[in-house]
Design a protein around this motif. Structure first.
Motif, PDB file in Angstrom:
ATOM      1  N   SER A 275       0.867  -1.178   0.000  1.00 47.68           N
ATOM      2  CA  SER A 275       0.000   0.000   0.000  1.00 47.68           C
ATOM      3  C   SER A 275       0.906   1.231   0.000  1.00 47.68           C
ATOM      4  N   TRP A 276       0.294   2.427  -0.173  1.00 49.92           N
ATOM      5  CA  TRP A 276       1.045   3.690  -0.151  1.00 49.92           C
ATOM      6  C   TRP A 276       2.128   3.746  -1.233  1.00 49.92           C
ATOM      7  N   HIS A 277       1.905   3.116  -2.366  1.00 48.80           N
ATOM      8  CA  HIS A 277       2.824   3.121  -3.496  1.00 48.80           C
ATOM      9  C   HIS A 277       2.279   4.047  -4.584  1.00 48.80           C
ATOM     10  N   THR A 278       2.949   4.097  -5.738  1.00 47.37           N
ATOM     11  CA  THR A 278       2.456   4.895  -6.864  1.00 47.37           C
ATOM     12  C   THR A 278       2.473   4.059  -8.138  1.00 47.37           C
ATOM     13  N   LEU A 279       1.572   4.410  -9.050  1.00 46.27           N
ATOM     14  CA  LEU A 279       1.464   3.763 -10.353  1.00 46.27           C
ATOM     15  C   LEU A 279       1.325   4.870 -11.392  1.00 46.27           C
ATOM     16  N   THR A 280       2.229   4.885 -12.370  1.00 43.90           N
ATOM     17  CA  THR A 280       2.299   5.989 -13.322  1.00 43.90           C
ATOM     18  C   THR A 280       2.366   5.461 -14.747  1.00 43.90           C
ATOM     19  N   PRO A 281       1.520   5.972 -15.661  1.00 42.53           N
ATOM     20  CA  PRO A 281       1.628   5.553 -17.063  1.00 42.53           C
ATOM     21  C   PRO A 281       2.859   6.172 -17.707  1.00 42.53           C
ATOM     22  N   ILE A 282       3.658   5.374 -18.423  1.00 42.54           N
ATOM     23  CA  ILE A 282       4.879   5.897 -19.048  1.00 42.54           C
ATOM     24  C   ILE A 282       4.876   5.678 -20.559  1.00 42.54           C
ATOM     25  N   ALA A 283       3.856   5.018 -21.083  1.00 45.30           N
ATOM     26  CA  ALA A 283       3.717   4.800 -22.527  1.00 45.30           C
ATOM     27  C   ALA A 283       2.275   4.389 -22.779  1.00 45.30           C
ATOM     28  N   ASP A 284       1.941   4.156 -24.046  1.00 48.29           N
ATOM     29  CA  ASP A 284       0.578   3.757 -24.385  1.00 48.29           C
ATOM     30  C   ASP A 284       0.244   2.360 -23.895  1.00 48.29           C
ATOM     31  N   ASP A 285       1.256   1.607 -23.456  1.00 48.03           N
ATOM     32  CA  ASP A 285       1.009   0.231 -23.022  1.00 48.03           C
ATOM     33  C   ASP A 285       1.783  -0.155 -21.773  1.00 48.03           C
ATOM     34  N   LYS A 286       2.323   0.838 -21.038  1.00 46.41           N
ATOM     35  CA  LYS A 286       3.164   0.493 -19.886  1.00 46.41           C
ATOM     36  C   LYS A 286       2.850   1.351 -18.664  1.00 46.41           C
ATOM     37  N   LEU A 287       2.965   0.718 -17.490  1.00 45.11           N
ATOM     38  CA  LEU A 287       2.762   1.358 -16.195  1.00 45.11           C
ATOM     39  C   LEU A 287       4.018   1.190 -15.352  1.00 45.11           C
ATOM     40  N   PHE A 288       4.352   2.208 -14.568  1.00 47.60           N
ATOM     41  CA  PHE A 288       5.520   2.169 -13.690  1.00 47.60           C
ATOM     42  C   PHE A 288       5.058   2.168 -12.237  1.00 47.60           C
ATOM     43  N   LEU A 289       5.434   1.132 -11.508  1.00 42.17           N
ATOM     44  CA  LEU A 289       5.078   0.972 -10.088  1.00 42.17           C
ATOM     45  C   LEU A 289       6.310   1.220  -9.243  1.00 42.17           C
ATOM     46  N   PHE A 290       6.151   2.016  -8.157  1.00 37.78           N
ATOM     47  CA  PHE A 290       7.309   2.287  -7.310  1.00 37.78           C
ATOM     48  C   PHE A 290       6.919   2.338  -5.843  1.00 37.78           C
ATOM     49  N   GLY A 291       7.778   1.709  -5.002  1.00 40.98           N
ATOM     50  CA  GLY A 291       7.736   1.877  -3.553  1.00 40.98           C
ATOM     51  C   GLY A 291       6.515   1.337  -2.866  1.00 40.98           C
ATOM     52  N   GLY A 292       6.229   1.918  -1.684  1.00 37.37           N
ATOM     53  CA  GLY A 292       5.099   1.505  -0.869  1.00 37.37           C
ATOM     54  C   GLY A 292       5.536   0.835   0.417  1.00 37.37           C
ATOM     55  N   LEU A 293       4.547   0.291   1.118  1.00 40.04           N
ATOM     56  CA  LEU A 293       4.766  -0.430   2.374  1.00 40.04           C
ATOM     57  C   LEU A 293       4.311  -1.858   2.178  1.00 40.04           C
ATOM     58  N   SER A 294       5.171  -2.826   2.493  1.00 38.17           N
ATOM     59  CA  SER A 294       4.880  -4.231   2.222  1.00 38.17           C
ATOM     60  C   SER A 294       3.921  -4.805   3.265  1.00 38.17           C
ATOM     61  N   ALA A 295       3.482  -6.028   3.023  1.00 34.82           N
ATOM     62  CA  ALA A 295       2.610  -6.724   3.969  1.00 34.82           C
ATOM     63  C   ALA A 295       3.310  -6.968   5.301  1.00 34.82           C
ATOM     64  N   ASP A 296       4.651  -6.942   5.299  1.00 33.93           N
ATOM     65  CA  ASP A 296       5.447  -7.115   6.518  1.00 33.93           C
ATOM     66  C   ASP A 296       5.847  -5.773   7.130  1.00 33.93           C
ATOM     67  N   ASN A 297       5.187  -4.691   6.684  1.00 38.77           N
ATOM     68  CA  ASN A 297       5.463  -3.342   7.184  1.00 38.77           C
ATOM     69  C   ASN A 297       6.897  -2.890   6.902  1.00 38.77           C
ATOM     70  N   ILE A 298       7.417  -3.286   5.742  1.00 36.39           N
ATOM     71  CA  ILE A 298       8.763  -2.889   5.324  1.00 36.39           C
ATOM     72  C   ILE A 298       8.644  -1.835   4.226  1.00 36.39           C
ATOM     73  N   PRO A 299       9.247  -0.643   4.408  1.00 36.49           N
ATOM     74  CA  PRO A 299       9.258   0.351   3.331  1.00 36.49           C
ATOM     75  C   PRO A 299       9.994  -0.195   2.105  1.00 36.49           C
ATOM     76  N   LEU A 300       9.427   0.013   0.938  1.00 35.87           N
ATOM     77  CA  LEU A 300       9.944  -0.593  -0.286  1.00 35.87           C
ATOM     78  C   LEU A 300      10.619   0.431  -1.186  1.00 35.87           C
ATOM     79  N   SER A 301      11.606  -0.041  -1.967  1.00 28.17           N
ATOM     80  CA  SER A 301      12.300   0.818  -2.919  1.00 28.17           C
ATOM     81  C   SER A 301      12.342   0.182  -4.301  1.00 28.17           C
ATOM     82  N   ASP A 302      11.530  -0.853  -4.524  1.00 25.95           N
ATOM     83  CA  ASP A 302      11.579  -1.541  -5.804  1.00 25.95           C
ATOM     84  C   ASP A 302      10.704  -0.851  -6.852  1.00 25.95           C
ATOM     85  N   GLY A 303      11.081  -1.010  -8.108  1.00 25.99           N
ATOM     86  CA  GLY A 303      10.323  -0.454  -9.222  1.00 25.99           C
ATOM     87  C   GLY A 303      10.011  -1.532 -10.234  1.00 25.99           C
TER      88      GLY A 303
END
Length: 405
Positions: free
Chosen positions: A249-277
């Motif tokens: 949760s608390w992540h972002t999803l951004t369109p970067i092309a006509d067919d692609k989405l970019f997902l970044f960060g958030g808080l995991s199910a284990d309450n770990i802050p994330l830095s993956d994309g």
């Protein structure tokens, strides 16, 4: 060293609003933590970031000011920033405001939208919005309802029986038409809607509004759905081929092309802050994890906006688990390049980075090109200065921790 006042940056914050319009990133609202207290940032300030020069500037705002809040939903339509909902010390909001960002005199004036038709959503925060055909299409969020407002679109979390007020998560759809100033709820024509949720992410590609993840009760999710914004039919959970991002949760999803989405960060199910994309291809339904990301700088409850050359501009958020340790609010700007820059942009960056070496030649450039080069020199000077400040701050914090232990 450059003057630190010249290269100021917007204050640390989480749960804020941010949009890009033209050459500028605009940031409003949110909160920080001071001595274990949540402090909402001033409602009469908007920060602008010049994408070309890399300079921040704070502007005072006028008019019918929104309440200082966090968790509001911000979206831009034709140069107007619309802010809906949010949470403050008095509870949840369902008010809608807008401000014209394209002012000639640099004056930003808020207007509260009161002369509307239809019924707005119930009060809530941590919702999301799709912008489509001049419409603001809101989905989900956490908020409150009265007993006579309870419906299947609402999962109850807690209740006050004396006042018959219920708190919980939503999965309803509400539309505000910015042309007619009308609220309405579309009739869903088919498909299974996503489970009620908040702190999820939304993005639009074509006529499809995508939603990923979010939280309900103690569960964080990793499901992907889309809503057809013309027919109002849900896709149901989209099957994924291959590996996929973990629950968050608390992540972002951004369109970067006509067919692609970019997902970044958030808080995991284990309450770990994330830095993956991750990049999702909506045609093949495949996720691909990016490997060259700064894994030492996680973010959650940040904002992400698409820049002029498809770069992702991530601002603010927290590097801590906000549910237990709420002291890691950030104010740095992470920029992710998702495709090669244009040849002009690459040349400008090269000159900006090597301005000292090329000093005697820069003045020979044509006036229009010279103006662009000077902005890039300012950009890289500011960027280097802020990076030096960040590294120094981290070093000071480590030294302080060692001395205390």
């Amino acid at each position: 060293m450059a003057d630190s006042q010249l290269f100021c940056v917007a204050e640390e914050r989480s749960g804020h609003c941010a949009v890009v319009d033209g050459n500028f990133l605009y940031v409003w609202g949110g909160y920080v933590s001071i001595e274990d207290n949540e402090v909402y940032l001033p409602n009469d300030e908007i920060w602008t970031y010049d994408i070309d020069s890399g300079l921040w500037r704070m502007h005072l705002m006028e008019g019918e000011l929104p309440t200082s809040m966090s968790g509001s939903c911000g979206a831009c339509v034709h140069g107007k920033l619309y802010v809906f909902g949010g949470y403050d010390d008095k509870g949840y909001s369902n008010r809608l405001y807008f401000v014209n960002l394209r002012t000639r005199d640099g004056t930003y004036v808020w207007e509260k939208i009161t002369n509307f038709e239809g019924q707005p959503p119930t009060p809530r925060d941590k919702l999301s919005c799709w912008v489509y055909k001049d419409r603001l299409i809101y989905f989900g969020g956490y908020g409150c309802r009265k007993h006579n407002e309870l419906q299947d679109c609402f999962d109850v979390h807690d209740a006050s029986w004396e006042e018959q007020i219920f708190w919980g998560w939503h999965n309803d759809i509400h539309v505000f038409d910015t042309k007619t100033q009308t609220w309405f709820q579309p009739e869903i024509k088919g498909g299974a809607p996503p489970q009620p949720r908040a702190a999820h992410s939304c993005a639009v590609i074509g006529n499809k509004g995508y939603v990923f993840g979010g939280r309900v009760l103690q569960t964080r999710m990793s499901d992907l759905h889309y809503l057809n914004l013309d027919t109002w039919a849900w896709s149901g959970r989209i099957p994924v081929n291959g590996e996929s991002p973990k629950h968050r949760s608390w992540h972002t999803l951004t369109p970067i092309a006509d067919d692609k989405l970019f997902l970044f960060g958030g808080l995991s199910a284990d309450n770990i802050p994330l830095s993956d994309g991750w990049i999702h291809n909506v045609i093949t339904n495949c996720w691909k994890q990016l490997v060259h990301l700064p894994n030492t700088r996680p973010r959650l409850w940040h904002t992400a906006c698409l820049g002029k050359e498809n770069e992702i501009m991530v601002f603010g958020g927290s590097k801590d688990d906000l549910l237990s340790l709420d002291t890691g609010h950030c104010n740095d700007l992470l920029i992710f390049q998702t495709q090669p820059y244009s040849l002009l942009r690459s040349c400008l960056d090269c000159i900006g980075k090597n301005a000292i070496i090329l000093k005697s030649q820069i003045s020979l450039l044509p006036p229009k090109l010279l103006q662009q080069v000077l902005k890039k020199i300012t950009f890289w000077t500011a960027a280097n200065h802020r990076e030096e400040q960040r590294v120094q701050k981290e070093t000071d914090n480590k030294c302080q921790w060692v001395s205390n232990n």
